[in-house]
Design a protein around this motif. Sequence first.
Motif, mmCIF file in Angstrom:
data_model
loop_
_atom_site.group_PDB
_atom_site.id
_atom_site.type_symbol
_atom_site.label_atom_id
_atom_site.label_comp_id
_atom_site.label_asym_id
_atom_site.label_seq_id
_atom_site.Cartn_x
_atom_site.Cartn_y
_atom_site.Cartn_z
ATOM 1 N N PRO A 331 0.845 -1.198 0.000
ATOM 2 C CA PRO A 331 0.000 0.000 0.000
ATOM 3 C C PRO A 331 0.884 1.254 0.000
ATOM 4 N N GLY A 332 0.528 2.242 -0.767
ATOM 5 C CA GLY A 332 1.253 3.516 -0.759
ATOM 6 C C GLY A 332 2.599 3.436 -1.457
ATOM 7 N N ASP A 333 3.512 4.304 -1.004
ATOM 8 C CA ASP A 333 4.819 4.460 -1.646
ATOM 9 C C ASP A 333 5.750 3.293 -1.272
ATOM 10 N N ASP A 334 6.326 2.644 -2.270
ATOM 11 C CA ASP A 334 7.149 1.456 -2.007
ATOM 12 C C ASP A 334 8.440 1.790 -1.246
ATOM 13 N N ALA A 335 9.042 2.954 -1.538
ATOM 14 C CA ALA A 335 10.291 3.320 -0.850
ATOM 15 C C ALA A 335 9.991 3.592 0.625
ATOM 16 N N GLU A 336 8.885 4.264 0.883
ATOM 17 C CA GLU A 336 8.504 4.554 2.263
ATOM 18 C C GLU A 336 8.182 3.260 3.017
ATOM 19 N N PHE A 337 7.536 2.328 2.309
ATOM 20 C CA PHE A 337 7.231 1.021 2.909
ATOM 21 C C PHE A 337 8.536 0.333 3.322
ATOM 22 N N ALA A 338 9.501 0.301 2.374
ATOM 23 C CA ALA A 338 10.781 -0.380 2.640
ATOM 24 C C ALA A 338 11.525 0.302 3.792
ATOM 25 N N ARG A 339 11.465 1.615 3.826
ATOM 26 C CA ARG A 339 12.154 2.396 4.865
ATOM 27 C C ARG A 339 11.580 2.095 6.247
ATOM 28 N N ARG A 340 10.284 2.117 6.350
ATOM 29 C CA ARG A 340 9.654 1.906 7.658
ATOM 30 C C ARG A 340 9.727 0.440 8.080
ATOM 31 N N LEU A 341 9.698 -0.448 7.088
ATOM 32 C CA LEU A 341 9.858 -1.875 7.401
ATOM 33 C C LEU A 341 11.243 -2.125 8.014
ATOM 34 N N TYR A 342 12.229 -1.488 7.432
ATOM 35 C CA TYR A 342 13.608 -1.608 7.946
ATOM 36 C C TYR A 342 13.683 -1.038 9.362
ATOM 37 N N GLN A 343 13.069 0.123 9.535
ATOM 38 C CA GLN A 343 13.112 0.805 10.833
ATOM 39 C C GLN A 343 12.400 -0.008 11.929
ATOM 40 N N CYS A 380 13.558 -16.640 6.295
ATOM 41 C CA CYS A 380 12.550 -16.140 5.341
ATOM 42 C C CYS A 380 11.178 -16.123 6.017
ATOM 43 N N LEU A 381 10.887 -17.178 6.804
ATOM 44 C CA LEU A 381 9.591 -17.247 7.480
ATOM 45 C C LEU A 381 9.486 -16.167 8.556
ATOM 46 N N GLU A 382 10.566 -15.980 9.272
ATOM 47 C CA GLU A 382 10.597 -14.925 10.303
ATOM 48 C C GLU A 382 10.368 -13.557 9.642
ATOM 49 N N ALA A 383 11.026 -13.354 8.490
ATOM 50 C CA ALA A 383 10.852 -12.089 7.762
ATOM 51 C C ALA A 383 9.410 -11.929 7.308
ATOM 52 N N ALA A 384 8.803 -13.025 6.831
ATOM 53 C CA ALA A 384 7.409 -12.958 6.372
ATOM 54 C C ALA A 384 6.503 -12.533 7.527
ATOM 55 N N ASP A 385 6.730 -13.115 8.711
ATOM 56 C CA ASP A 385 5.913 -12.752 9.879
ATOM 57 C C ASP A 385 6.075 -11.278 10.216
ATOM 58 N N ARG A 386 7.328 -10.817 10.114
ATOM 59 C CA ARG A 386 7.558 -9.402 10.454
ATOM 60 C C ARG A 386 6.911 -8.486 9.403
ATOM 61 N N ILE A 387 6.990 -8.890 8.131
ATOM 62 C CA ILE A 387 6.379 -8.059 7.074
ATOM 63 C C ILE A 387 4.865 -7.998 7.277
ATOM 64 N N VAL A 388 4.284 -9.158 7.620
ATOM 65 C CA VAL A 388 2.831 -9.194 7.849
ATOM 66 C C VAL A 388 2.470 -8.282 9.031
ATOM 67 N N ARG A 389 3.244 -8.409 10.129
ATOM 68 C CA ARG A 389 2.981 -7.581 11.320
ATOM 69 C C ARG A 389 3.068 -6.097 10.948
ATOM 70 N N PHE A 390 4.104 -5.768 10.155
ATOM 71 C CA PHE A 390 4.284 -4.372 9.756
ATOM 72 C C PHE A 390 3.125 -3.910 8.865
ATOM 73 N N ALA A 391 2.771 -4.736 7.879
ATOM 74 C CA ALA A 391 1.702 -4.350 6.943
ATOM 75 C C ALA A 391 0.388 -4.165 7.696
ATOM 76 N N GLN A 392 0.163 -5.014 8.698
ATOM 77 C CA GLN A 392 -1.101 -4.906 9.452
ATOM 78 C C GLN A 392 -1.119 -3.688 10.371
ATOM 79 N N SER A 393 0.092 -3.185 10.670
ATOM 80 C CA SER A 393 0.159 -2.009 11.553
ATOM 81 C C SER A 393 -0.097 -0.710 10.794
ATOM 82 N N LEU A 394 -0.138 -0.798 9.482
ATOM 83 C CA LEU A 394 -0.257 0.443 8.685
ATOM 84 C C LEU A 394 -1.673 1.004 8.730
#
Length: 394
Positions: A331-343, A380-394
Motif C-alpha cells: 500500500p502507498g509508496d514502495d520506498a517509504e514502505f521499505a524504509r519503515r519496514l527496515y526501521q 525467510c519465514l521470520e521475515a514474512a511474519d515481520r512483514i505481515v505484522r508491519f503491513a497490518q500495523s499500517l
Amino acid sequence: MSPNLAQLHPYPFQKLRQLFADITPNPSLKPINLSIGEPKHPTPQLIKDALVANFDGLSAYPATQGSEALRGAISRWALRRYGINLNPATEVLPVNGSREALFAFAQAIVDPSAGKPVVLSPNPFYQIYEGAALLANAEPYYVNCTAANRFQPDWDAVPEQVWARTQLVFVCSPGNPTGAVASIDDWARLFALSDRHGFVIASDECYSEIYFGTEKPLGGLEAAVKLGRDFKNLVMFSSLSKRSNVPGLRSGFVAGDAALMAQFLLYRTYHGCAMSPTIQAASAVAWDDEQHVEDNRRQYAAKFESVTPRLKTAQDVSLPDASFYLWAKVPGDDAEFARRLYQQEHVTVLPGSFLARDAHGLNPGAGYIRIALVAPQEECLEAADRIVRFAQSL
Ligand SMILES: Cc1ncc(COP(=O)(O)O)c(C=O)c1O
C-alpha cells in the motif's frame, strides 16, 4: 573521460543505502536482508572438488573460446534441458558470468554510426541492460511490464519510429524482479518484430533453473526451435551463479546465432576476458550434473511454499512463474514502505521503483517491493511474519 559515464544511474543498492542513511533499525530484532539477489545455498561439494582437482590449469593461458570440454558440457546441458542442438564449435561461448557478457554483447552489437541507435529494455529491469546501452552510445528505451500484461514487455506500445532505430532488445525470462516467464506466443511476436526490423535479441535466462512446478521455463532458443526457426539474430545468456550456487565462480555462457557469436568472440579476444582453465574445468562438471540443481530447486520451492501463504494474509502476492523473487504489491509508496519496514522490523527489501524508470507516464515498479528468498527458510519465514505484522500495523 567518456561523457557516457555521467549518464549511468546509481545502482539500486546505492539508493537503498541512501534511503536508510538516517534511520536506526529496531535494535531488538536480528537483521534479515532479502534485498540482494545473491544465492546463499552452499556451493555443491562436487564443484569445490573440481576446482581443487584442476589447480594445474592456473599454469596455462586460456583460450577466449574456452575448452572443448566446457563447450561440450554446455551443449549436452542445452540438449537435455531444452532439446536443442548447439554446435559447440560455433554456437557456444563460455563467459565470466552473464553480467559481463550482457554488457560486452551490447558493446559488440551496437552500431552507433547510423543515427542514434536504440536498445530496448524491459521495465523494471536488471540495471546492466541500461548501462550497457548507454556506454555503447545507444539510447535505452523502456518497455513497461505491468500486471495487466502478465509482467511481459508490451511490445505493441513501442512506436514504429522507435522500432526503426532499434538494434538490440533485452529479454529477461524468467524476469528479475517479477519472475514472469515469456510464453511461446510472446516469443513468436518478438521474432516477427525482429524479422521485420532486423534487431538482435539478447535473452537473459539466468533464473531458468529456479522454478516450482513441473513446467520448465521456456528458453529463447528453445522457442525458436519450437517455432521452426533457426537462431538468426538470437542469443541466450545462461549462468551457473543461481543454478549451482556459485555467484563467486563467475561462470556462464552465451549461445545462439553463429554469425553473431563469431563477431562476439572476436570482440572478446581483445576485451581479454578468457575464463580461467580451473574455473572452466569446474564449470564443465557443474553443467554435467543435475542432482545438485534439483536439490537447490527443492530448497527454493520449500521456501516459496511456506512463505507465500504467510505473506498472502497481509499482502497482494503470488507465487512467481520462476526465479527466487516475490514481487509483492504494497500500500502507498514502495520506498517509504521499505524504509519503515527496515526501521520497525529490521527487514531489508528492495523498493520496486528503484528497479524501474519513469516511462510513458508511470514507474511500473512503483507500489511493489522485491523480496529475494535467498536466506535460510527459518529466516525467510521470520521475515514474512515481520512483514505481515508491519503491513497490518499500517
Ligand atoms: C536478470 C539478471 N541477469 C544477469 C545477472 C548476472 O548474473 P551472473 O553474472 O552471476 O551470471 C543477474 C544477477 O543478479 C540477474 O538478476
